[in-house]
Design an enzyme around this catalytic site. Structure first.
Site, PDB file in Angstrom:
ATOM      1  N   ARG A  23       0.622  -1.030  -0.256  1.00 53.29           N
ATOM      2  CA  ARG A  23      -0.221  -0.208  -0.293  1.00 53.29           C
ATOM      3  C   ARG A  23       0.558   1.072   0.257  1.00 53.29           C
ATOM      4  O   ARG A  23       0.726   2.166  -0.690  1.00 53.29           O
ATOM      5  CB  ARG A  23      -1.387   0.006   1.223  1.00 53.29           C
ATOM      6  CG  ARG A  23      -1.708   1.290   1.788  1.00 53.29           C
ATOM      7  CD  ARG A  23      -2.359   1.143   1.988  1.00 53.29           C
ATOM      8  NE  ARG A  23      -2.258   0.556   3.381  1.00 53.29           N
ATOM      9  CZ  ARG A  23      -2.063   0.454   4.607  1.00 53.29           C
ATOM     10  NH1 ARG A  23      -1.680   1.615   4.930  1.00 53.29           N
ATOM     11  NH2 ARG A  23      -1.422  -0.348   5.469  1.00 53.29           N
ATOM     12  N   TYR A  45     -17.102  17.191 -14.323  1.00 48.70           N
ATOM     13  CA  TYR A  45     -17.772  16.096 -14.169  1.00 48.70           C
ATOM     14  C   TYR A  45     -18.537  15.520 -13.363  1.00 48.70           C
ATOM     15  O   TYR A  45     -18.656  16.087 -11.992  1.00 48.70           O
ATOM     16  CB  TYR A  45     -16.477  15.258 -14.250  1.00 48.70           C
ATOM     17  CG  TYR A  45     -16.655  13.984 -13.978  1.00 48.70           C
ATOM     18  CD1 TYR A  45     -17.618  13.372 -15.293  1.00 48.70           C
ATOM     19  CD2 TYR A  45     -16.428  12.920 -12.967  1.00 48.70           C
ATOM     20  CE1 TYR A  45     -17.631  12.160 -14.696  1.00 48.70           C
ATOM     21  CE2 TYR A  45     -17.038  12.008 -12.584  1.00 48.70           C
ATOM     22  CZ  TYR A  45     -17.253  10.822 -13.417  1.00 48.70           C
ATOM     23  OH  TYR A  45     -17.859  10.136 -13.192  1.00 48.70           O
ATOM     24  N   ASP A  73      -8.405  19.883 -13.477  1.00 56.38           N
ATOM     25  CA  ASP A  73      -8.661  18.603 -13.932  1.00 56.38           C
ATOM     26  C   ASP A  73      -8.247  18.905 -15.759  1.00 56.38           C
ATOM     27  O   ASP A  73      -8.508  19.393 -16.324  1.00 56.38           O
ATOM     28  CB  ASP A  73     -10.086  18.023 -13.362  1.00 56.38           C
ATOM     29  CG  ASP A  73     -10.557  16.688 -14.106  1.00 56.38           C
ATOM     30  OD1 ASP A  73      -9.649  16.505 -14.852  1.00 56.38           O
ATOM     31  OD2 ASP A  73     -11.559  16.065 -13.673  1.00 56.38           O
ATOM     32  N   LYS A 100      -9.102   7.439 -18.706  1.00 54.76           N
ATOM     33  CA  LYS A 100      -9.171   8.160 -19.992  1.00 54.76           C
ATOM     34  C   LYS A 100      -7.872   8.506 -20.673  1.00 54.76           C
ATOM     35  O   LYS A 100      -7.486   7.388 -21.296  1.00 54.76           O
ATOM     36  CB  LYS A 100      -9.999  10.102 -19.640  1.00 54.76           C
ATOM     37  CG  LYS A 100     -11.223   9.239 -18.590  1.00 54.76           C
ATOM     38  CD  LYS A 100     -12.144   8.754 -19.173  1.00 54.76           C
ATOM     39  CE  LYS A 100     -13.568   8.561 -18.232  1.00 54.76           C
ATOM     40  NZ  LYS A 100     -12.973   9.117 -16.669  1.00 54.76           N
TER      41      LYS A 100
HETATM   42  C1  LIG Z   1     -13.091  14.490 -16.360  1.00 54.94           C
HETATM   43  C2  LIG Z   1     -12.940  14.105 -15.606  1.00 54.94           C
HETATM   44  N1  LIG Z   1     -12.492  13.843 -14.160  1.00 54.94           N
HETATM   45  C3  LIG Z   1     -12.880  12.928 -13.251  1.00 54.94           C
HETATM   46  C4  LIG Z   1     -13.180  12.040 -13.446  1.00 54.94           C
HETATM   47  C5  LIG Z   1     -13.510  10.584 -12.921  1.00 54.94           C
HETATM   48  O1  LIG Z   1     -12.345   9.776 -12.919  1.00 54.94           O
HETATM   49  P1  LIG Z   1     -12.583   8.377 -12.622  1.00 54.94           P
HETATM   50  O2  LIG Z   1     -13.907   7.849 -13.377  1.00 54.94           O
HETATM   51  O3  LIG Z   1     -11.006   7.623 -13.710  1.00 54.94           O
HETATM   52  O4  LIG Z   1     -13.545   8.097 -10.871  1.00 54.94           O
HETATM   53  C6  LIG Z   1     -13.635  11.848 -14.874  1.00 54.94           C
HETATM   54  C7  LIG Z   1     -14.580  11.021 -15.177  1.00 54.94           C
HETATM   55  O5  LIG Z   1     -15.642  10.744 -16.519  1.00 54.94           O
HETATM   56  C8  LIG Z   1     -13.839  12.672 -15.945  1.00 54.94           C
HETATM   57  O6  LIG Z   1     -14.543  12.442 -17.010  1.00 54.94           O
END
Ligand SMILES: Cc1ncc(COP(=O)(O)O)c(C=O)c1O
Length: 378
Positions: free
Chosen positions: A46, A98, A169, A194
């Protein structure tokens, strides 16, 4: 080294035991120690794992950070970064983030005394007037799903003027197109699920930092809270980033063709893509990024029309997520942004006819032909 070279090599040395060129999947829970306090730098998986560490070094190099920490998902990375904020402090958030980020902030973190204000961050001066005091500014740019562009350098100035951090992000752009730390951001977060992984076969997240204090805290949170990325997922993402610089130009070239096709189609009311010269954020995007990406949203005028399109596509797959080599298409109001109330969606313009497409790396003609036949059925 150049970006493509870093994609392939940064953070990775031939394996010290065998010389294997690819970092092995260190699938172990613990490490044998020689004596009390005497070991090779690894105690428990971990806390430290060589596969995860290789990915962290790789991602730190790609984003131009001093270090990076990987978590079990993008949401886990977001949660870890939010632990830099304490009860009673305020977080300002760009208003169409998101849906999962909005849900974490409003449904869970408010229980611990954090306050959130959602503000349109595509106008930095207006945000500065409206925001009041805050300790962390969280943005996505382009925003999800309306593709509004936020000026990272201007927002860094606003944030730093308040003694706040700016967190970006960067999932939609990837470091291939946009490197927020070089524009003044303090921390970059990704859903590695992604574009970084790129093959729709792993869930993960990362926080990339500049400051030593943030590195220490985020490593501490990784170990203390335990939402770590598994060695296999770390290996998959490492494999993904090797081809990031090959995939992203293809995503974007296809994205341009699809956006242009959608925009001129009679059944499409509005197409949101920052690559159009008349997009309100086009000039900022040109200044702060080297491309416009492969995320496009478009309005078909109502939920029924969106439903007919989504039932009719064959090559484009209806599904949550984005950034894979396969073209994915989705309905934000009922999928990624279902956590917003109807009133919140209405206020933001996330209308029921809105469809989002993450354009993949297939032959562009095939993607366009699929959308054309599906639009004929709308
Ligand atoms: C812009 C963005 N940030 C964060 C996330 C969250 O990521 P995760 O699905 O890997 O938890 C997503 C998920 O679709 C996203 O599109």
């Amino acid at each position: 080294m150049g970006f493509s070279t870093d994609c392939i090599h940064a953070g990775q040395e031939p394996d010290p035991t065998t010389g294997a060129i690819i970092t092995p999947i260190y699938q172990t829970s613990t490490y044998v120690q020689e004596g009390i306090g005497s070991h090779k730098g690894y105690e428990y998986a971990r806390t430290q794992n060589p596969t995860r560490r290789a990915l962290e070094r790789n991602l730190a190099a790609l984003e131009g950070g001093s270090d990076a920490y990987c978590y079990a998902s993008g949401m886990a990375a977001t949660n870890a970064v939010l632990s830099l904020v304490k009860a009673g402090q305020r977080v300002v958030v760009s208003d169409n983030v998101y849906g999962g980020t909005h849900r974490l902030f409003t449904k869970i973190l408010t229980q611990y005394g954090l306050e959130f204000a959602f503000i349109d961050a595509s106008d930095a001066a207006a945000l500065e007037r409206q925001a009041g005091d805050f300790q962390l500014l969280w943005i996505e740019t382009p925003t999800n799903p309306l593709m509004k562009v936020c000026d990272i350098a201007a927002l860094a100035e606003v944030a730093h003027g308040r003694g706040s951090l700016l967190v970006v992000d960067n999932t939609f752009m990837s470091p291939y197109f946009q490197r927020p730390l070089s524009l003044g951001a303090d921390i970059v977060v990704h859903s590695t699920t992604k574009f970084l992984n790129g093959h729709s076969d792993s869930i993960g997240g990362v926080a990339v930092v500049k400051a030593q204090a943030h590195a220490e805290w985020l490593q501490f949170v990784q170990n203390a809270a335990g939402a770590i990325l598994s060695p296999f997922d770390a290996w998959l993402v490492l494999r993904g980033t090797k081809t990031l610089a090959l995939r992203m130009p293809r995503h974007e070239a296809n994205g341009r063709l699809v956006a242009t096709f959608l925009r001129q189609h009679a059944k499409v009311r509005r197409t949101h893509w920052p690559g159009f010269p008349d997009h309100p954020g086009h000039e900022v995007q040109k200044r702060q990024a080297t491309g416009f990406g492969a995320l496009i949203s478009f309005d078909l005028g109502g939920r029924d029309a969106a439903d007919r399109l989504l039932r009719s596509v064959r090559l484009c797959s209806l599904g949550e997520s984005l950034g894979g080599v396969e073209t994915l298409i989705s309905h934000p109001a009922s999928m990624t942004h279902a956590g917003y109330t109807q009133a919140e969606r209405d206020a933001l313009g996330i209308v029921d006819g809105l469809v989002r497409i993450s354009v993949g790396c297939e032959d562009a003609d095939d993607i366009v032909a699929d959308l054309k036949q599906a639009l004929d059925r709308v």
